[in-house]
Motif scaffolding. Structure first.
Motif, short mmCIF file in Angstrom:
data_model
loop_
_atom_site.label_atom_id
_atom_site.label_comp_id
_atom_site.label_asym_id
_atom_site.label_seq_id
_atom_site.Cartn_x
_atom_site.Cartn_y
_atom_site.Cartn_z
N ARG A 184 -18.47 3.96 16.23
CA ARG A 184 -18.03 3.91 15.23
C ARG A 184 -16.54 3.57 15.51
O ARG A 184 -15.71 2.62 14.53
N GLN A 185 -15.95 4.15 16.32
CA GLN A 185 -14.10 3.97 16.83
C GLN A 185 -14.40 2.29 17.11
O GLN A 185 -13.32 1.64 16.86
N ALA A 186 -15.08 1.97 18.10
CA ALA A 186 -15.15 0.49 18.54
C ALA A 186 -15.13 -0.25 17.32
O ALA A 186 -14.70 -1.29 17.50
N ILE A 187 -16.08 0.03 16.48
CA ILE A 187 -16.06 -0.94 15.13
C ILE A 187 -14.96 -0.89 14.58
O ILE A 187 -14.50 -1.97 14.08
N ALA A 188 -14.50 0.29 14.22
CA ALA A 188 -12.92 0.35 13.50
C ALA A 188 -11.87 -0.08 14.17
O ALA A 188 -11.31 -1.16 13.57
N ASP A 189 -11.83 -0.12 15.51
CA ASP A 189 -10.82 -0.82 16.34
C ASP A 189 -11.11 -2.42 16.30
O ASP A 189 -10.09 -3.03 16.10
N SER A 190 -12.26 -2.64 16.44
CA SER A 190 -12.54 -4.39 16.31
C SER A 190 -12.31 -4.92 14.89
O SER A 190 -11.47 -5.83 14.93
N GLU A 191 -12.57 -4.06 14.22
CA GLU A 191 -12.30 -4.40 12.64
C GLU A 191 -10.81 -4.54 12.32
O GLU A 191 -10.23 -5.48 11.87
N ALA A 192 -9.96 -3.37 12.97
CA ALA A 192 -8.80 -3.47 12.88
C ALA A 192 -8.06 -4.54 13.51
O ALA A 192 -6.98 -5.27 13.07
N GLU A 193 -8.34 -4.71 15.00
CA GLU A 193 -7.93 -5.81 15.62
C GLU A 193 -8.02 -7.04 15.17
O GLU A 193 -7.13 -8.12 15.12
N LEU A 194 -9.18 -7.44 14.40
CA LEU A 194 -9.64 -8.47 13.87
C LEU A 194 -8.81 -8.69 12.68
O LEU A 194 -8.52 -9.91 12.38
N ALA A 195 -8.48 -7.55 11.84
CA ALA A 195 -7.66 -7.78 10.73
C ALA A 195 -6.27 -8.26 11.10
O ALA A 195 -5.64 -8.93 10.48
N VAL A 196 -5.73 -7.37 12.18
CA VAL A 196 -4.44 -7.78 12.41
C VAL A 196 -4.18 -9.38 12.81
O VAL A 196 -3.38 -10.17 12.72
N ILE A 197 -5.29 -9.72 13.74
CA ILE A 197 -5.33 -11.14 14.36
C ILE A 197 -5.32 -12.02 13.12
O ILE A 197 -4.43 -13.11 13.06
N CYS A 198 -6.14 -11.68 12.39
CA CYS A 198 -6.19 -12.95 10.98
C CYS A 198 -5.04 -12.72 10.09
O CYS A 198 -4.49 -13.72 9.73
N SER A 199 -4.23 -11.47 10.09
CA SER A 199 -3.09 -11.28 9.38
C SER A 199 -1.97 -12.02 9.93
O SER A 199 -1.10 -12.76 9.64
N SER A 200 -1.75 -12.04 11.45
CA SER A 200 -0.90 -12.63 12.13
C SER A 200 -0.91 -13.97 12.16
O SER A 200 -0.02 -14.91 12.14
N MET A 201 -2.25 -14.49 12.02
CA MET A 201 -2.41 -16.09 12.13
C MET A 201 -2.53 -16.67 10.82
O MET A 201 -2.82 -17.80 10.31
#
Length: 585
Positions: free
Chosen positions: A67-84
């Protein structure tokens, strides 16, 4: 038996029951007591619980990690999408039972890797643009900041577009500066060519990148451009100073050439100097036109001409004096006597008088004479027409005295045509005289001086001509009266004697001598021809100019205006008619 194989828990329970049964058999053989048996079973249950608990805890940890990996991946994915600057990717579906955590993590990780790769490429792109911006900024503004910072939080396309625009503006400014530098260098090169200077050396003094041998990019900073503009301004000032100096030399050279009538072949060598005598600064573009060596060469030539002028000054003074006299002769003017000019040669040889001042005086006289000649031009043209009319008048008198003028012969019709034109011209002479006198009086009134023609006042000449014309008219009237009297005598003789007298003319009827015209052989003029010539200063009114001596009253009439009016009686037409009657008789 098939149910046991299909259910793993049931299989485990069967295995555990078998093992417990074997343990009961062993205990029975050993003779364990019930207490020991209960104690060992309790230990066995506790150990099993511990094993189960460890497995459950491990499973919980694995689930939490997933679950943490999923949350981290989703958070990282959201950050990357936001930065881009892209919309976030929604992986988890509304139905939570749609799949396990591992399946969900398996769906997120490929997209996360893809976004990481895109982010890395975007960051690399940002780095390249920022590097180009840093280089161009360093070339333009001279600031060299080697640390390039890429903001990881903003890698959006909007930010990338802003950097692209900034880079494009910098590239445009760089291009404009390169053009400006090139224009400055072209101007500097043109100035160096005209001034005879080394362009590479001059450009290298501004900046080493302009020397041509560095091979690197040209410096386009504000300071360098300002140095180029300053160098151009200094060279332009030098060019203007040398140009003015060369134009002064060219002016002096032209004056010396004109003064000494230098041949055109000698002038050709310095034609490129004199052609720029009135040129502006930007019009002088020929190489070495303003070089130091060329200006020294021109200075040497001017010095040579001035030295040559000093040796020919005596000849120049005489030449200018002759030019002045020639202008006065053409304009029928008497040059003013100038003691300084008359004794110029003696003064120059003795060194008591500056030859340049003599030439200046003569040049001033020539300028004044030319100015006055321009104002006399119209009157002199009318005088010329009047003199031509006087020549035709003189010819007409000779023609009218010829008894054989009507005899048929070769060329008679041409002579008759000329006589007709001469009579027409003579009839216009009174109006011609009146217009000439009016112009002359207006000229004298305007300038406050007498209009002299070869030293004689023109109005006096016109008055003299008018007086002679009146005397000729009186002579013609006397001849006509004499002819009438002779005719009456002949008629009376015919009545008394009945016979006709001899056709030969008596001496009293012969033509009277021609009125003297003053012997104007060089002009072929009648009616005071000598008066129209240049008289001697000691005899302004020669006795040959009139048929008989003038009285004081006739001389005073030169100041009257009524004598300029045209005559009512044309004596030439009358004379021609009388001659025709005489011929018929």
């Amino acid at each position: 038996m098939s149910n046991v194989q299909s259910d793993p828990l049931l299989k485990v329970e069967t295995t555990c029951g078998t093992l417990l049964y074997e343990l009961q058999i062993i205990w029975n053989e050993v003779g364990e007591t019930d207490t020991d048996r209960d104690r060992m079973l309790l230990e066995l249950e506790q150990e099993c619980l511990e094993v189960y608990r460890r497995k459950v805890d491990q499973a919980n940890r694995n689930r939490a990690q997933l679950r943490q990996a999923i949350a981290d991946s989703e958070a990282e994915l959201a950050v990357i999408c936001s930065s881009m600057g892209e919309r976030p990717v929604h992986i988890r579906q509304a139905d939570q039972n749609a799949g396990s955590l591992k399946e969900e993590l398996g769906r997120i990780l490929p997209q996360l890797e893809e976004m990481r790769k895109r982010k890395l490429d975007r960051r690399k792109h940002f780095h390249e643009i920022l590097e180009d911006i840093r280089k161009i900024s360093s070339e333009i503004y001279g600031s060299a900041d080697h640390n390039i910072f890429v903001d990881e939080a903003d890698l959006s396309l909007r930010r990338l577009e802003e950097l692209h625009r900034q880079l494009h503006e910098l590239e445009k400014e760089k291009s404009d500066r390169l053009k400006q530098v090139q224009q400055h260098l072209d101007t500097l090169n043109a100035l160096c060519l005209v001034l005879g200077m080394d362009f590479k050396h001059t450009a290298s003094e501004v900046h080493t990148s302009f020397g041509g041998d560095s091979g690197g990019p040209r410096d386009i900073s504000n300071q360098t451009i300002q140095l180029l503009a300053t160098a151009i301004h200094k060279l332009r000032e030098v060019k203007i100073h040398r140009m003015q100096k060369l134009q002064d030399l060219a002016t002096t050279m032209l004056e010396l050439w004109n003064l000494m009538d230098t041949p055109v072949e000698e002038q050709q060598e310095f034609q490129n100097v004199t052609c720029n005598i009135a040129a502006s600064e930007h019009e002088i573009t020929e190489p070495n036109t303003l070089s130091v060596d060329f200006i020294k060469h021109v200075e040497a030539e001017v010095t040579r001409l001035e030295e040559f002028k000093s040796s020919k000054m005596k000849e120049l003074v005489l030449k200018k004096r002759s030019e002045l006299e020639e202008i006065c002769r053409k304009m029928h003017m008497i040059p003013e006597a100038d003691a300084a000019v008359e004794y110029a040669v003696v003064a120059i040889e003795s060194g008591n008088l500056d030859p340049a001042s003599i030439l200046e005086q003569i040049e001033l006289q020539i300028a004044n004479i030319k100015e006055e000649a321009f104002s006399r031009k119209e009157i002199l043209e009318k005088v010329e027409k009047w003199l031509n009319a006087c020549e035709e008048e003189s010819w007409l008198e000779e023609y009218n005295r010829d008894d054989n003028r009507y005899n048929a012969g070769r060329g008679t019709h041409l002579i008759l045509k000329r006589a007709e034109k001469a009579r027409s011209l003579v009839n216009k002479m009174p109006g011609m005289l009146e217009a000439l006198a009016s112009k002359t009086m207006a000229w004298e009134k305007e300038r406050g001086a007498e209009f002299l023609y070869d030293g004689i006042r023109l109005l006096s000449m016109l008055e003299e001509y008018n007086i002679l014309r009146q005397e000729k008219e009186e002579e013609r009237r006397r001849q006509r009266d004499q002819k009438k009297l002779q005719g009456q005598l002949i008629a009376e003789q015919e009545v008394l004697y009945g016979s006709k007298p001899s056709p030969s003319k008596p001496p009293s009827v012969k033509k009277t001598p021609r009125v003297s015209t003053g012997g104007a052989s060089n002009r072929k003029l009648s009616l005071g021809g000598t008066m129209l010539q240049t008289p001697r200063s000691d005899l302004p009114h020669s006795s040959k100019a009139t048929p008989r001596p003038r009285t004081g009253n006739k001389v005073d009439r030169t100041h009257q205006n009524d004598h300029l009016k045209p005559q009512q009686d044309d004596g030439f037409d009358a004379l021609s008619t009388d001659d025709i009657i005489e011929t018929e008789q």
